[in-house]
Design a protein around this motif. Sequence first.
Motif, PDB file in Angstrom:
ATOM      1  N   ILE A   8      -8.352  -2.354  -2.624  1.00 49.79           N
ATOM      2  CA  ILE A   8      -9.672  -2.678  -2.073  1.00 49.79           C
ATOM      3  C   ILE A   8      -9.557  -3.795  -1.052  1.00 49.79           C
ATOM      4  O   ILE A   8     -10.214  -3.771  -0.003  1.00 49.79           O
ATOM      5  CB  ILE A   8     -10.648  -3.053  -3.207  1.00 49.79           C
ATOM      6  N   THR A  19     -14.286  -8.060  -0.252  1.00 51.13           N
ATOM      7  CA  THR A  19     -13.856  -7.076  -1.252  1.00 51.13           C
ATOM      8  C   THR A  19     -15.038  -6.637  -2.116  1.00 51.13           C
ATOM      9  O   THR A  19     -15.088  -5.490  -2.567  1.00 51.13           O
ATOM     10  CB  THR A  19     -12.754  -7.659  -2.155  1.00 51.13           C
ATOM     11  N   VAL A  22     -16.875  -3.752  -0.336  1.00 53.61           N
ATOM     12  CA  VAL A  22     -16.134  -2.495  -0.444  1.00 53.61           C
ATOM     13  C   VAL A  22     -16.239  -1.934  -1.854  1.00 53.61           C
ATOM     14  O   VAL A  22     -16.481  -0.745  -2.060  1.00 53.61           O
ATOM     15  CB  VAL A  22     -14.661  -2.688  -0.048  1.00 53.61           C
ATOM     16  N   SER A  23     -16.079  -2.806  -2.832  1.00 57.10           N
ATOM     17  CA  SER A  23     -16.171  -2.366  -4.225  1.00 57.10           C
ATOM     18  C   SER A  23     -17.549  -1.807  -4.535  1.00 57.10           C
ATOM     19  O   SER A  23     -17.683  -0.781  -5.226  1.00 57.10           O
ATOM     20  CB  SER A  23     -15.856  -3.535  -5.161  1.00 57.10           C
ATOM     21  N   ILE A  26     -17.884   1.701  -3.201  1.00 57.10           N
ATOM     22  CA  ILE A  26     -17.128   2.641  -4.028  1.00 57.10           C
ATOM     23  C   ILE A  26     -17.904   3.010  -5.282  1.00 57.10           C
ATOM     24  O   ILE A  26     -17.933   4.166  -5.698  1.00 57.10           O
ATOM     25  CB  ILE A  26     -15.753   2.042  -4.404  1.00 57.10           C
ATOM     26  N   LEU A  45     -12.202   4.544   3.663  1.00 60.06           N
ATOM     27  CA  LEU A  45     -11.652   5.012   2.383  1.00 60.06           C
ATOM     28  C   LEU A  45     -11.037   6.397   2.529  1.00 60.06           C
ATOM     29  O   LEU A  45      -9.963   6.676   1.995  1.00 60.06           O
ATOM     30  CB  LEU A  45     -12.757   5.043   1.320  1.00 60.06           C
ATOM     31  N   TYR A  50      -7.859   6.078  -0.132  1.00 60.86           N
ATOM     32  CA  TYR A  50      -7.990   5.208  -1.310  1.00 60.86           C
ATOM     33  C   TYR A  50      -8.344   6.032  -2.545  1.00 60.86           C
ATOM     34  O   TYR A  50      -7.873   5.768  -3.637  1.00 60.86           O
ATOM     35  CB  TYR A  50      -9.061   4.147  -1.061  1.00 60.86           C
TER      36      TYR A  50
END
Length: 334
Positions: A8, A19, A22-23, A26, A45, A50
């Motif tokens: 990540i 981060t 991004v998390s 997701i 991603l 990923y």
Amino acid sequence: MEEQRVRISDIADELGLSTATVSNVIHGKTKKISDETIKRVQEKLEERQYIPSMAGILLAQNSSKIIGIFVNDHEKYEGHTLDDMFMASSLNYLSTEIEKQGKFMMIKKAKTMDEIIQLASMWNMDGLVVIGFCQQDYTYLRNHMRIPFVVYDGICHHPERIVNITIDNIDGGRRMGAYFKDMGHRKALCIADNDEDMDRDRYLGFLQEFGEENTKRLIVPMTKQERWEFYEKRIDIFREVTAVFAVSDFYAIDLIHFLTKKGFRIPEEISVAGFDDTPMCEMIYPALTTIRQDGELRAKVAMEKLRELREGIDTETTVMLPVSLVSRESIKKL
């Protein structure tokens, strides 16, 4: 050289984002994130692989309807984990029950709990069935993941937020010990690859009915080559008994193959019985006497308990299912 796994933090650095952002994308926590940022993250991603595809991102945002089946890729299977008769039968019944609920099954061989956590979280699985691990593994999984899961044949001394679906292994052993006596056998051998958990319970149950003084025992190697060499060195023990109880159909069928190659006639010279009642029991000659566990019932219970865990319904932490004895041609009456 194998490319290092994308993290990540790598995605975040490349996009100039945190981060956390991004998390959140997701895992579908996007209420405070702009559509443009969401699109940028999703495209990156996909580009950096990923997760397998955009389908993975969409699954992270919604109910995936995926039930993960995680099987311990133990060395004893010698690279053929899913070929194992018990595993294959269990997967067949689970597949049927999962489809009945309109869900999808994803199967993964695993050696560590971190593998399970990573894949289950990536696909936002609705629940897991975990087969063949140990107490410390289940505890670690429970403490590091919120997705509900049930266990097949686990030893869970403190199973909070875990449902262990087991069978009455001691009773299975007792039933086979009583059957050996009823068939006139007075000297028997028990075979297992360990002295722990369910294998030990099956052996102890057998002793309760057949008697310790009339029972010999072998703890055998897990790999076939080493096991057959082990048998070869102890070939005389098979002439000192009239029947063998193996604590799994796998070892019973393997032993029948070994003894047949050595010229033993089964069941005329020595009887053999197993445990599980996998489909192979009726496909070999002589057909194998064994202890039956109801794979269909276990799969039904597994799916029901997963539903209760998802919905926060109080439920028992251990479900013990009954077993029965199936008499076939591999046991001779003396």
